[in-house]
Design a protein around this motif. Structure first.
Motif, PDB file in Angstrom:
ATOM      1  N   MET A 163      87.100  26.234  28.432  1.00  0.00           N
ATOM      2  CA  MET A 163      86.882  27.659  28.201  1.00  0.00           C
ATOM      3  C   MET A 163      88.087  28.257  27.478  1.00  0.00           C
ATOM      4  SD  MET A 163      86.067  30.588  30.991  1.00  0.00           S
ATOM      5  CE  MET A 163      86.681  32.192  30.677  1.00  0.00           C
ATOM      6  N   ASN A 164      87.834  29.139  26.575  1.00  0.00           N
ATOM      7  CA  ASN A 164      88.876  29.788  25.799  1.00  0.00           C
ATOM      8  C   ASN A 164      89.614  30.811  26.679  1.00  0.00           C
ATOM      9  OD1 ASN A 164      90.453  31.076  23.906  1.00  0.00           O
ATOM     10  ND2 ASN A 164      88.761  31.587  22.539  1.00  0.00           N
ATOM     11  N   PRO A 165      90.952  30.680  26.838  1.00  0.00           N
ATOM     12  CA  PRO A 165      91.686  31.637  27.682  1.00  0.00           C
ATOM     13  C   PRO A 165      91.693  33.056  27.121  1.00  0.00           C
ATOM     14  CG  PRO A 165      93.199  30.057  26.675  1.00  0.00           C
ATOM     15  CD  PRO A 165      91.823  29.630  26.315  1.00  0.00           C
ATOM     16  N   LEU A 166      91.391  33.219  25.836  1.00  0.00           N
ATOM     17  CA  LEU A 166      91.392  34.559  25.242  1.00  0.00           C
ATOM     18  C   LEU A 166      90.148  35.361  25.616  1.00  0.00           C
ATOM     19  CD1 LEU A 166      92.863  33.787  21.714  1.00  0.00           C
ATOM     20  CD2 LEU A 166      94.044  34.510  23.789  1.00  0.00           C
ATOM     21  N   ARG A 167      89.139  34.715  26.202  1.00  0.00           N
ATOM     22  CA  ARG A 167      87.934  35.427  26.648  1.00  0.00           C
ATOM     23  C   ARG A 167      88.261  36.406  27.771  1.00  0.00           C
ATOM     24  NH1 ARG A 167      84.557  35.695  22.940  1.00  0.00           N
ATOM     25  NH2 ARG A 167      83.900  33.737  22.076  1.00  0.00           N
ATOM     26  N   ALA A 168      89.336  36.163  28.482  1.00  0.00           N
ATOM     27  CA  ALA A 168      89.745  37.073  29.566  1.00  0.00           C
ATOM     28  C   ALA A 168      90.154  38.448  29.030  1.00  0.00           C
ATOM     29  CB  ALA A 168      90.897  36.462  30.355  1.00  0.00           C
ATOM     30  N   TYR A 169      90.390  38.535  27.716  1.00  0.00           N
ATOM     31  CA  TYR A 169      90.819  39.788  27.096  1.00  0.00           C
ATOM     32  C   TYR A 169      89.664  40.538  26.448  1.00  0.00           C
ATOM     33  CZ  TYR A 169      95.349  37.755  27.944  1.00  0.00           C
ATOM     34  OH  TYR A 169      96.444  37.205  28.560  1.00  0.00           O
ATOM     35  N   ASP A 170      88.443  40.075  26.678  1.00  0.00           N
ATOM     36  CA  ASP A 170      87.257  40.765  26.176  1.00  0.00           C
ATOM     37  C   ASP A 170      86.954  41.990  27.028  1.00  0.00           C
ATOM     38  OD1 ASP A 170      86.846  38.956  24.156  1.00  0.00           O
ATOM     39  OD2 ASP A 170      85.217  37.879  25.157  1.00  0.00           O
ATOM     40  N   ILE A 171      86.621  43.094  26.367  1.00  0.00           N
ATOM     41  CA  ILE A 171      86.176  44.312  27.061  1.00  0.00           C
ATOM     42  C   ILE A 171      84.805  44.661  26.496  1.00  0.00           C
ATOM     43  CG2 ILE A 171      86.621  46.753  27.496  1.00  0.00           C
ATOM     44  CD1 ILE A 171      89.604  46.179  27.172  1.00  0.00           C
ATOM     45  N   HIS A 172      83.809  44.701  27.358  1.00  0.00           N
ATOM     46  CA  HIS A 172      82.445  45.046  26.941  1.00  0.00           C
ATOM     47  C   HIS A 172      82.337  46.559  26.864  1.00  0.00           C
ATOM     48  CE1 HIS A 172      81.295  40.882  27.338  1.00  0.00           C
ATOM     49  NE2 HIS A 172      81.877  40.858  28.530  1.00  0.00           N
ATOM     50  N   ILE A 173      82.217  47.074  25.638  1.00  0.00           N
ATOM     51  CA  ILE A 173      82.222  48.523  25.437  1.00  0.00           C
ATOM     52  C   ILE A 173      80.820  49.103  25.276  1.00  0.00           C
ATOM     53  CG2 ILE A 173      84.526  48.569  24.433  1.00  0.00           C
ATOM     54  CD1 ILE A 173      83.179  48.698  21.659  1.00  0.00           C
ATOM     55  N   VAL A 174      79.812  48.251  25.155  1.00  0.00           N
ATOM     56  CA  VAL A 174      78.465  48.742  24.873  1.00  0.00           C
ATOM     57  C   VAL A 174      77.912  49.590  26.020  1.00  0.00           C
ATOM     58  CG1 VAL A 174      77.156  46.744  25.687  1.00  0.00           C
ATOM     59  CG2 VAL A 174      76.272  48.111  23.801  1.00  0.00           C
ATOM     60  N   GLY A 175      78.238  49.284  27.245  1.00  0.00           N
ATOM     61  CA  GLY A 175      77.679  50.034  28.366  1.00  0.00           C
ATOM     62  C   GLY A 175      78.631  51.055  28.970  1.00  0.00           C
ATOM     63  N   LEU A 176      79.775  51.270  28.358  1.00  0.00           N
ATOM     64  CA  LEU A 176      80.771  52.181  28.919  1.00  0.00           C
ATOM     65  C   LEU A 176      80.409  53.641  28.638  1.00  0.00           C
ATOM     66  CD1 LEU A 176      84.163  50.429  28.041  1.00  0.00           C
ATOM     67  CD2 LEU A 176      82.873  50.320  30.173  1.00  0.00           C
ATOM     68  N   ASP A 177      80.594  54.486  29.664  1.00  0.00           N
ATOM     69  CA  ASP A 177      80.415  55.922  29.484  1.00  0.00           C
ATOM     70  C   ASP A 177      81.624  56.485  28.738  1.00  0.00           C
ATOM     71  OD1 ASP A 177      78.006  55.912  30.886  1.00  0.00           O
ATOM     72  OD2 ASP A 177      79.009  56.241  32.827  1.00  0.00           O
ATOM     73  N   ASN A 178      81.499  57.711  28.262  1.00  0.00           N
ATOM     74  CA  ASN A 178      82.596  58.371  27.559  1.00  0.00           C
ATOM     75  C   ASN A 178      83.585  58.933  28.573  1.00  0.00           C
ATOM     76  OD1 ASN A 178      81.400  57.768  25.132  1.00  0.00           O
ATOM     77  ND2 ASN A 178      80.326  59.726  24.993  1.00  0.00           N
ATOM     78  N   LYS A 179      84.536  58.096  28.986  1.00  0.00           N
ATOM     79  CA  LYS A 179      85.587  58.501  29.913  1.00  0.00           C
ATOM     80  C   LYS A 179      86.717  57.482  29.858  1.00  0.00           C
ATOM     81  CE  LYS A 179      83.713  56.266  34.058  1.00  0.00           C
ATOM     82  NZ  LYS A 179      83.360  56.429  35.445  1.00  0.00           N
TER      83      LYS A 179
END
Length: 182
Positions: free
Chosen positions: A1-17
């Protein structure tokens, strides 16, 4: 597994805050980036993500130490890192880097990876001259001793102790003055 995947942030479902994230980067992080500047280290990153309709603001606070090689002695040493930086990701039609602090990202982007930003900010916080701490005290002392330097001297000493306060005239100029007086 790629260790850089831990730095992914899923922004598609985030509210505006605001959202807060913490990342720990060790030697595997620097190895995974496949670069030559930093071989190893241990840094903690606190990230504040502020999402709005038109953009995402990322505020990074990075603290820790990275291993460096001294330019003078080639000894390994730990360089302390403590930096705060910001990044703006504006939503647009395409991906483009507008400046060092502003990037356009496509509106349909679902995930952003902050590993590259963390590495860039660590790199920017490092001094250009990599000196082991034992040499830094010597360099600071040398700089104090060399505050005043004589860059050029004509070889003619000026003596301001004359009673008539007339400056000494270079003999070459005196000879030219005689020619112009004729």
């Amino acid at each position: 597994m790629n260790p850089l995947r831990a730095y992914d942030i899923h922004i598609v479902g985030l509210d505006n805050k605001r959202y807060e994230y913490d990342f720990t980067s060790d030697s595997s992080f620097f190895v995974a980036l496949e670069q030559e500047l930093i071989k190893a280290g241990n840094v903690q990153t606190h990230l504040v993500l502020d999402k709005s309709e038109t953009m995402i603001r990322l505020d990074f606070h990075i603290v820790g130490a990275v291993e460096q090689t001294c330019d003078r002695s080639l000894d390994e040493y730990d360089e302390l890192v403590d930096t705060q930086r910001s990044m703006l990701l504006k939503f647009g039609d395409h991906n483009e880097e507008l400046s060092d602090e502003i990037e356009l990202i496509e509106r349909n982007t679902s995930t952003i990876n902050v590993a590259r930003y963390i590495f860039e900010f660590i790199s920017l916080s490092l001094p250009m001259k990599r000196l082991h701490p034992r040499f830094r005290a010597e360099d600071d002392q040398d700089d104090d001793d060399q505050d005043v330097k004589l860059i050029y001297s004509s070889g003619v000493e000026t003596n301001n102790d004359d009673a008539d306060d007339q400056p000494d005239i270079d003999p070459r100029w005196a000879a030219l003055r005689k020619l112009s007086d004729n």
